[in-house]
Structure formats: C-alpha cells, structure tokens
Enzyme design. Structure first.
Site, PDB file in Angstrom:
ATOM      1  N   ARG A   1     -20.355  12.865  12.013  1.00 40.70           N
ATOM      2  CA  ARG A   1     -20.993  12.373  10.787  1.00 40.70           C
ATOM      3  C   ARG A   1     -22.121  11.384  11.027  1.00 40.70           C
ATOM      4  NH1 ARG A   1     -15.251  11.754   7.646  1.00 40.70           N
ATOM      5  NH2 ARG A   1     -15.025  13.986   7.300  1.00 40.70           N
TER       6      ARG A   1
ATOM      7  N   ASP B   1      -8.523  -5.538   0.431  1.00 40.67           N
ATOM      8  CA  ASP B   1      -7.696  -6.729   0.241  1.00 40.67           C
ATOM      9  C   ASP B   1      -6.891  -7.078   1.504  1.00 40.67           C
ATOM     10  OD1 ASP B   1      -8.693  -6.400  -2.286  1.00 40.67           O
ATOM     11  OD2 ASP B   1      -6.813  -5.777  -3.199  1.00 40.67           O
TER      12      ASP B   1
ATOM     13  N   ARG C   1     -15.461   7.814  13.378  1.00 42.51           N
ATOM     14  CA  ARG C   1     -14.260   8.651  13.244  1.00 42.51           C
ATOM     15  C   ARG C   1     -14.637  10.116  13.048  1.00 42.51           C
ATOM     16  NH1 ARG C   1     -11.440  10.881   8.920  1.00 42.51           N
ATOM     17  NH2 ARG C   1     -12.591   9.753   7.314  1.00 42.51           N
TER      18      ARG C   1
ATOM     19  N   GLU D   1     -16.685  17.828   4.257  1.00 43.33           N
ATOM     20  CA  GLU D   1     -17.275  18.453   5.439  1.00 43.33           C
ATOM     21  C   GLU D   1     -16.756  19.884   5.619  1.00 43.33           C
ATOM     22  OE1 GLU D   1     -17.571  15.540   8.620  1.00 43.33           O
ATOM     23  OE2 GLU D   1     -16.745  17.061   9.947  1.00 43.33           O
TER      24      GLU D   1
ATOM     25  N   GLY E   1      -0.514   4.429  -0.063  1.00 43.62           N
ATOM     26  CA  GLY E   1      -1.241   5.609   0.401  1.00 43.62           C
ATOM     27  C   GLY E   1      -0.386   6.264   1.481  1.00 43.62           C
TER      28      GLY E   1
ATOM     29  N   GLY F   1       0.837  -1.198   0.000  1.00 42.42           N
ATOM     30  CA  GLY F   1       0.000   0.000   0.000  1.00 42.42           C
ATOM     31  C   GLY F   1       0.866   1.239   0.000  1.00 42.42           C
TER      32      GLY F   1
ATOM     33  N   GLN G   1     -18.685   4.084   8.491  1.00 42.66           N
ATOM     34  CA  GLN G   1     -19.096   5.486   8.487  1.00 42.66           C
ATOM     35  C   GLN G   1     -19.741   5.902   7.163  1.00 42.66           C
ATOM     36  OE1 GLN G   1     -16.158   9.023   8.538  1.00 42.66           O
ATOM     37  NE2 GLN G   1     -17.193   9.061  10.506  1.00 42.66           N
TER      38      GLN G   1
ATOM     39  N   LEU H   1     -17.840  12.659  -2.973  1.00 41.49           N
ATOM     40  CA  LEU H   1     -17.846  13.414  -1.721  1.00 41.49           C
ATOM     41  C   LEU H   1     -17.865  14.922  -1.912  1.00 41.49           C
ATOM     42  CD1 LEU H   1     -17.553  12.800   1.372  1.00 41.49           C
ATOM     43  CD2 LEU H   1     -15.204  13.553   1.111  1.00 41.49           C
TER      44      LEU H   1
ATOM     45  N   HIS I   1     -20.781   9.217   5.240  1.00 41.77           N
ATOM     46  CA  HIS I   1     -20.566  10.663   5.255  1.00 41.77           C
ATOM     47  C   HIS I   1     -21.871  11.318   4.801  1.00 41.77           C
ATOM     48  CE1 HIS I   1     -18.965  14.590   4.339  1.00 41.77           C
ATOM     49  NE2 HIS I   1     -17.762  14.232   4.738  1.00 41.77           N
TER      50      HIS I   1
ATOM     51  N   HIS J   1     -18.228   5.936   3.498  1.00 38.47           N
ATOM     52  CA  HIS J   1     -17.010   6.749   3.423  1.00 38.47           C
ATOM     53  C   HIS J   1     -15.791   6.139   4.089  1.00 38.47           C
ATOM     54  CE1 HIS J   1     -14.790  10.431   2.986  1.00 38.47           C
ATOM     55  NE2 HIS J   1     -14.631  10.566   4.285  1.00 38.47           N
TER      56      HIS J   1
ATOM     57  N   PHE K   1     -14.385  21.751  11.740  1.00 38.63           N
ATOM     58  CA  PHE K   1     -14.826  20.480  11.166  1.00 38.63           C
ATOM     59  C   PHE K   1     -15.719  19.785  12.179  1.00 38.63           C
ATOM     60  CE2 PHE K   1     -13.744  17.426   7.750  1.00 38.63           C
ATOM     61  CZ  PHE K   1     -13.310  18.308   6.776  1.00 38.63           C
TER      62      PHE K   1
HETATM   63  C1  LIG Z   1     -13.095  11.224  -1.000  1.00 41.44           C
HETATM   64  C2  LIG Z   1     -12.421  11.091   0.348  1.00 41.44           C
HETATM   65  C3  LIG Z   1     -12.063  12.229   1.048  1.00 41.44           C
HETATM   66  C4  LIG Z   1     -11.432  12.111   2.295  1.00 41.44           C
HETATM   67  N1  LIG Z   1     -11.066  13.256   2.964  1.00 41.44           N
HETATM   68  C5  LIG Z   1     -10.392  13.136   4.136  1.00 41.44           C
HETATM   69  C6  LIG Z   1      -9.903  14.302   4.813  1.00 41.44           C
HETATM   70  O1  LIG Z   1     -10.039  15.429   4.343  1.00 41.44           O
HETATM   71  N2  LIG Z   1      -9.248  14.132   5.979  1.00 41.44           N
HETATM   72  C7  LIG Z   1      -9.036  12.904   6.534  1.00 41.44           C
HETATM   73  O2  LIG Z   1      -8.444  12.817   7.602  1.00 41.44           O
HETATM   74  N3  LIG Z   1      -9.497  11.783   5.904  1.00 41.44           N
HETATM   75  C8  LIG Z   1     -10.141  11.872   4.725  1.00 41.44           C
HETATM   76  N4  LIG Z   1     -10.573  10.730   4.095  1.00 41.44           N
HETATM   77  C9  LIG Z   1     -10.191   9.427   4.628  1.00 41.44           C
HETATM   78  C10 LIG Z   1      -8.755   9.134   4.268  1.00 41.44           C
HETATM   79  O3  LIG Z   1      -8.419   9.759   3.062  1.00 41.44           O
HETATM   80  C11 LIG Z   1      -8.492   7.638   4.151  1.00 41.44           C
HETATM   81  O4  LIG Z   1      -8.915   7.003   5.319  1.00 41.44           O
HETATM   82  C12 LIG Z   1      -7.002   7.403   3.962  1.00 41.44           C
HETATM   83  O5  LIG Z   1      -6.514   8.127   2.867  1.00 41.44           O
HETATM   84  C13 LIG Z   1      -6.609   5.938   3.817  1.00 41.44           C
HETATM   85  O6  LIG Z   1      -5.207   5.915   3.636  1.00 41.44           O
HETATM   86  P1  LIG Z   1      -4.386   4.563   3.608  1.00 41.44           P
HETATM   87  O7  LIG Z   1      -2.946   4.953   3.508  1.00 41.44           O
HETATM   88  O8  LIG Z   1      -4.795   3.709   4.733  1.00 41.44           O
HETATM   89  O9  LIG Z   1      -4.868   3.859   2.271  1.00 41.44           O
HETATM   90  P2  LIG Z   1      -5.084   4.390   0.770  1.00 41.44           P
HETATM   91  O10 LIG Z   1      -4.648   5.786   0.570  1.00 41.44           O
HETATM   92  O11 LIG Z   1      -6.476   4.043   0.399  1.00 41.44           O
HETATM   93  O12 LIG Z   1      -4.087   3.487  -0.045  1.00 41.44           O
HETATM   94  C14 LIG Z   1      -4.242   2.093  -0.126  1.00 41.44           C
HETATM   95  C15 LIG Z   1      -3.047   1.533  -0.832  1.00 41.44           C
HETATM   96  O13 LIG Z   1      -3.082   0.111  -0.759  1.00 41.44           O
HETATM   97  C16 LIG Z   1      -2.795  -0.439  -2.007  1.00 41.44           C
HETATM   98  N5  LIG Z   1      -3.423  -1.764  -2.080  1.00 41.44           N
HETATM   99  C17 LIG Z   1      -4.677  -2.120  -1.717  1.00 41.44           C
HETATM  100  N6  LIG Z   1      -4.862  -3.430  -1.942  1.00 41.44           N
HETATM  101  C18 LIG Z   1      -3.714  -3.917  -2.443  1.00 41.44           C
HETATM  102  C19 LIG Z   1      -3.276  -5.178  -2.894  1.00 41.44           C
HETATM  103  N7  LIG Z   1      -4.090  -6.245  -2.874  1.00 41.44           N
HETATM  104  N8  LIG Z   1      -2.028  -5.304  -3.375  1.00 41.44           N
HETATM  105  C20 LIG Z   1      -1.190  -4.239  -3.435  1.00 41.44           C
HETATM  106  N9  LIG Z   1      -1.556  -3.014  -3.017  1.00 41.44           N
HETATM  107  C21 LIG Z   1      -2.794  -2.859  -2.532  1.00 41.44           C
HETATM  108  C22 LIG Z   1      -3.340   0.559  -3.014  1.00 41.44           C
HETATM  109  O14 LIG Z   1      -2.716   0.405  -4.259  1.00 41.44           O
HETATM  110  C23 LIG Z   1      -2.980   1.877  -2.314  1.00 41.44           C
HETATM  111  O15 LIG Z   1      -1.661   2.239  -2.634  1.00 41.44           O
HETATM  112  C24 LIG Z   1     -11.196  10.842   2.846  1.00 41.44           C
HETATM  113  C25 LIG Z   1     -11.563   9.699   2.148  1.00 41.44           C
HETATM  114  C26 LIG Z   1     -12.187   9.820   0.919  1.00 41.44           C
HETATM  115  C27 LIG Z   1     -12.598   8.559   0.208  1.00 41.44           C
END
Ligand SMILES: Cc1cc2nc3c(=O)[nH]c(=O)nc-3n(C[C@H](O)[C@H](O)[C@H](O)COP(=O)(O)OP(=O)(O)OC[C@H]3O[C@@H](n4cnc5c(N)ncnc54)[C@H](O)[C@@H]3O)c2cc1C
Length: 573
Positions: free
Chosen positions: A281, A216, A388, A250, A13, A11, A235, A247, A237, A347, A115
């Site tokens: 929310r 996954d 959250r 907020e 992210g 991942g 959650q 989205l 939203h 969300h 917020f």
């Molecule tokens: C539209 C939207 C707006 C948001 N706004 C906010 C905000 O303003 N403030 C806030 O605090 N939160 C916000 N959130 C929530 C927050 O963005 C998410 O909870 C957070 O980004 C998740 O981050 P992460 O690093 O856990 O995963 P992600 O950023 O979702 O990344 C997941 C990673 O895992 C990888 N992956 C997944 N499955 C596999 C697999 N099987 N094999 C290899 N790689 C895999 C993907 O390729 C990706 O790189 C928002 C969410 C959304 C959907």
C-alpha cells in the site's frame, strides 16, 4: 460504583474478543467497550484474513513470513512475523470450526484470493493467500467471535468509555470508565488490564476509520509517562472513495481491478513491474500522489481511477458486493460500467503501545509493565514494521489476541490484587468537570477539524522537515486551546458532546507523537516517506522509535529490530 474482575479487557473488536474468549471460564473477565461491541471497527474489514493454506495454489509459511518482513521494509521484528505466519493456518481453521462462513472453492475448501504484497517464492508473483467471505470478512468473523463470547457468559459492559488507567507503585490496579447511558463514573478494580482499543485514523481528515477510532488506549498509556513505539508509521490505503475516504477494499485489485491515470494508463506497471497493482500500500499510495503531481490525475485533478469494469457483474456481485453498493450509494456509479474516482485514505497505524509477542506492555529495554497488556491495532509488536500488508491485521488480532489471553492466564496467580489509591476517579472527574464548567471556550469540533487538516497537510504520505516542524508547532497551539474547550450539552444521558471533547484530548498528544517521531526519523522507510531524505538508511535507522511525554515536551529513545533470517535488502517489486 466499583466493579471487580480479575481481567479487564478494554475493546470488543476482534483482538479484545479473541483474548476474552481465551480467558473466559478460567478467570473472571470483563469486556468493556465504548461502542456496542458488534459496532467495533473490526466489523468493517472487507478483504479477508491471510494464511498460507495453499488451497488454490502452492504456498508456504516461509513465503508469508518473508512477505511480511519485506512489506514492513525490514523494520518488522522477524520473530513476530514467524509466529504470525506459522500460527495463521491453525487460526483460520479455528475460525472455520467456530462457524465463520468463508467463501469456498468448488471442492468445498476455503477459497483464497490475491492481495497486495503477498507473493509466492519470495516475491516472484502474486499468490492466492487471503481467506474471505465476499467483502464483509470482518463482519462475519466479528459476529462469530461475539457469539462465542456470549456463549461463554463473558460479562460485557457496553457503552462504557474508559478514561484512565489506575496504577499503584508501578502495578496496575484497574481503570476508570464513564457510563454513557447514565453519566456515572466507575472504578473497575482488576489484576490485569488488556487494552484492545483499535486504531486512531480519526487524527486525519480523510480516513477509512470509524468515528470511534480515536486512539484512547495509546493515549491512556502515553498519559502515564510510558512510551509509544514507531508512531511515525501511518498507513494510507490507496483506494479511498474520492472526497469521502470510505474504503474500496484491496480485494478489488486482488480480483483483477487496476488503477488508471488520466491517460487511461495502468501506471502501476511502471512503479512495480512484477506485481503491479498488487504492490504494498505505501508504494501504491506514493505512486498515486506522484501521478497527480505530474499532472496525470484525472483531468488534472487530485484523484485517479480504479477500473473494475472488466470483472463482470457476476464476480462483482459474488465477491465485491458491499463495495459495489458503496460506489452506487455514495457516487451514483455502477462499478460494472463506470470508473471509480479514488484517492489515498488514512487506514492503519503500524505504531502504538509497545508489546512483546505475549502481549505484555514493554519499555525501551523490553522491561514489562506488571499487569498491563495490549493487543490488536492499538499495540505495536512490531509485526507490521514500517508498512502492514493487507489481511495481516485480522490475522494479527486472532493470533496475538489469543496469545495475550494465554499469557494472562499463565501469570494471573503471580499478580496480586493492588489496592487502589484513595480516590482513583479523581483525574477523570476533574477533566469532565473542566469540560462542563468552561464557559467561553471554543467548541471541540473546531479544534478537531483543524487537527485533522494540519495532520493531513503536513504529515500524511509525503513529509519534509519544514512542514513537520509547522505541524508540531500547530499541534502545541491546538492543545492549549483544547484545554479550554466548552461543551453545549450538560446532560448525563448519552452526552456525545462530552465524549467527543474527551476523545479530542486523547487525539492531540497522539498526533504530536506521530509528527515528532516523523520529524526525528531522517530517512524514508515503508509508509514514512521523507522528501528531504528519500533513501532508506539502514546504517542509522534500522531501529524502532520510542517516544515519551515528559514535563519538558517529548523525549525520543530507540530499540533494536529483531532480525532472525532475512537480512535487509533493497525493496523492489
Ligand atoms: C474499512 C476497513 C477495512 C479493513 N479491512 C481489513 C481487512 O480486510 N483485513 C485486515 O486484515 N484488516 C483490515 N482492516 C484493519 C483491521 O480491520 C483493524 O486493524 C482491526 O479491525 C482493529 O481491530 P481491534 O480489535 O484492534 O480494534 P477495533 O475493532 O477497532 O475495536 C476497538 C474496540 O475498542 C473499544 N474502545 C476504544 N476506545 C475505548 C475506550 N476509551 N473505552 C472503552 N472501549 C474503547 C471500541 O469500543 C471497540 O470495541 C480494515 C480496517 C478498516 C478501517
């Protein structure tokens, strides 16, 4: 092929990136991502990141801790909330020093805005706690951290889809991944695996989540017979664009926007007299559904209006430009003049892979799974409890991603290389073979759509026993059918048909874990609202749910909530 790295992070992210940049340079780390890293869902975050900097008005870590605990309806493990609020300030300045272009006050400090659920003086009034870069905060933080990762020379495997974890004698030995570009299946040998695979909003029909959010990571863990925690807490939203789920942050309400029913009434004044539209929310989503049920949806329909018309074009352009363009593109409306039709959208997942505050994956007794870590939305610390607060997720990712990275480094010497089993790719290859060779099965999309509809109808904002039982039953049937699906595309290059099928096989057990945990919890708390048990019941339910899959269906256990200083109280705003 076999690849070998000390630390395998799944991942890219913000959680995966932050953990990887902590480990880089001190151990050999690989970052594996099924989507190209900068397309991870973190990049879609709009509103911002919470930290009690006190740049615009007085604020404190203690108030932030309290809000997080109360927002989570007292299911939050308070030790985790304390770490979050305390480390927030360091974490945001760290991001600033890396180069994140936050909005500024006239004196040049990081600007802050209000917020939902973030308050001053233990719930008295909304407080400006959110650091932001217009309404593309996730985008700029992602790009900055990705640049750090590239600068540190981290080995990245883009578009590698992880299919299975590999264990030997209870110890992690690595993982199996499918390379999208070639269709090859590889074994990654590692001493540590950290899962940072994000959320799984795609189990619902209406969601703000990206297509890749199919859960996954939790599914991989669940398949190993390990437990998942607090899966019933999903959650919704309040402000997804009606009919689409896209989205509207907020921050729109943080900047002064209000919700209105068909009479033009600002109805949140009735549900949360103190902080109104800035209530958490779960409360706002329930209020919207309650208005709709009472016939006060717009012209009797199933949506309400978000009113931003009084904010003025300048503010909309400066602070809410992305969502303004979404509204123009998707609805053909101008938020400076028109009311925006909105409806709750799935969300965020409060539940996930149980971890301690250092990122180790744990079980019902807080025992550690050697070598296995998780961070970010796929994990459950449990920091967000039953609901959250907005902007606590981005914070969670950078605070607890970093902690997991530090813990990995501290313990790496103690984790020996585990020899993999003779044929580590066997299970993954078998699943792929079946999907390719099944001839007369249904197409995955048919079952995926039914799954999303079943979950939306029976297990969303409001739930009750009969409906949940139907959901569990329907999911069992869908899983049977899913095991026989066949795919049209048999090629080896970018076979998204195959990937969609594999993701469906991950989503179904997770959906069942959500519904079975929701059926089990006979109370209402945070985002879990049971119409047949409308009260919170601390006597019986102030505890976490841990669900496992066994040969005979699911088994449900529990774990106590950590309470340090805030005794549970009725939750009013
Ligand atoms: C539209 C939207 C707006 C948001 N706004 C906010 C905000 O303003 N403030 C806030 O605090 N939160 C916000 N959130 C929530 C927050 O963005 C998410 O909870 C957070 O980004 C998740 O981050 P992460 O690093 O856990 O995963 P992600 O950023 O979702 O990344 C997941 C990673 O895992 C990888 N992956 C997944 N499955 C596999 C697999 N099987 N094999 C290899 N790689 C895999 C993907 O390729 C990706 O790189 C928002 C969410 C959304 C959907």
């Amino acid at each position: 092929m076999v690849f070998k790295h000390d630390v395998l992070i799944v991942g890219a992210g913000l959680a995966g990136l932050r953990a990887a940049t902590e480990v880089a340079g001190k151990a050999d780390v690989a970052l594996i991502s099924k989507v190209y890293p900068t397309r991870s869902h973190s990049g879609a975050a709009q509103g911002g990141i919470a930290a009690a900097l006190g740049n615009e008005e007085p604020d404190s870590e203690e108030w932030h801790t309290y809000d997080t605990v109360k927002g989570g309806d007292y299911l939050t493990d308070q030790n985790a909330a304390e770490i979050l609020a305390k480390d927030a300030i360091r974490a945001v300045y760290e991001l600033e020093h890396m180069g994140v272009p936050f909005n500024r006050t006239p004196e040049g400090k990081i600007a802050q805005r209000c917020f939902g659920g973030h308050t001053s003086n233990f719930g008295q009034a909304p407080v400006k706690r959110i650091c932001y870069a217009a309404d593309r905060s996730g985008r700029v933080i992602m790009d900055t951290l990705y640049f750090e990762a590239v600068k540190k020379g981290i080995k990245i495997y883009p578009e590698f889809h992880v299919l299975d974890l590999v264990f030997r004698d209870g110890q992690v030995a690595g993982l199996v991944a499918y390379e999208l570009a070639t269709g090859e299946v590889h074994f990654f040998h590692g001493r540590v695996v950290l899962l940072a695979t994000g959320g799984y909003g795609k189990v619902y029909k209406v969601t703000s989540n990206a297509f890749a959010n199919t859960g996954d990571g939790p599914a991989l863990v669940y398949r190993q017979g390990l437990p998942l925690e607090d899966m019933e807490f999903v959650q919704f939203h309040p402000t997804g664009i009606y009919g689409l789920g896209v989205l509207i942050t907020e921050a729109a309400r943080g900047e002064g926007g209000v919700l209105r029913n068909t009479d033009g009434e600002r109805f949140m004044e009735r549900y949360a007299p103190t902080i109104k539209d800035l209530a958490p929310r779960d409360m706002v989503s329930r209020a919207i559904y309650t208005e709709i049920a009472a016939g006060r949806g717009i012209k009797g329909s199933d949506y309400v209006h978000l009113d931003l018309t009084h904010l003025g074009e300048k503010k909309l352009a400066e602070r809410l430009s992305d969502i303004s363009s979404f509204v123009k593109i998707y609805l053909g409306l101008d938020p400076a003049k028109d009311l925006i039709p909105v409806h709750p959208t799935c969300h965020y997942m409060m539940g996930g892979i149980p971890v301690n505050t250092e990122g180790n994956v744990t079980d019902e007794k807080n025992g550690i799974v050697p070598g296995l870590y998780a961070a970010g939305e796929c994990s459950c610390i449990s920091l967000h409890g039953a609901n959250r607060l907005g902007c606590n997720s981005l914070l969670d990712l950078v605070v607890f991603g970093r902690r997991a990275g530090k813990n990995i480094l501290e313990n790496l010497d103690r984790l020996a290389w585990t020899a993999p089993p003779a044929f580590p790719e066997r299970d993954s290859l078998e699943r792929i073979r079946q999907l390719r060779e099944n001839k007369k099965g249904e197409r995955q999309v048919v079952i995926r759509r039914q799954l999303q509809k079943v979950m939306m109808d029976g297990c969303s904002v409001f739930r009750e026993e009969k409906g949940l039982k139907k959901v569990v039953e329907a999911l069992g049937e869908l899983e049977k059918r899913a095991n026989a699906i066949s795919i049209d595309n048999k090629s080896n290059r970018y076979n998204t048909d195959l990937i969609d099928g594999l993701e469906l096989l991950n989503m179904l057990p997770l959906a069942e874990a959500i519904a079975a945990s929701a059926l089990n919890r006979t109370e209402s708390r945070g985002a879990h609202s049971r119409e047949d048990y409308p009260q919170r019941d601390d006597e019986h339910w102030l505890k976490h749910t841990l669900i496992r899959r066994t040969g005979q269906g699911v088994s449900i256990g529990e774990k106590p909530v950590t309470i340090t200083r805030f005794e549970p109280k009725p939750r009013t705003y």
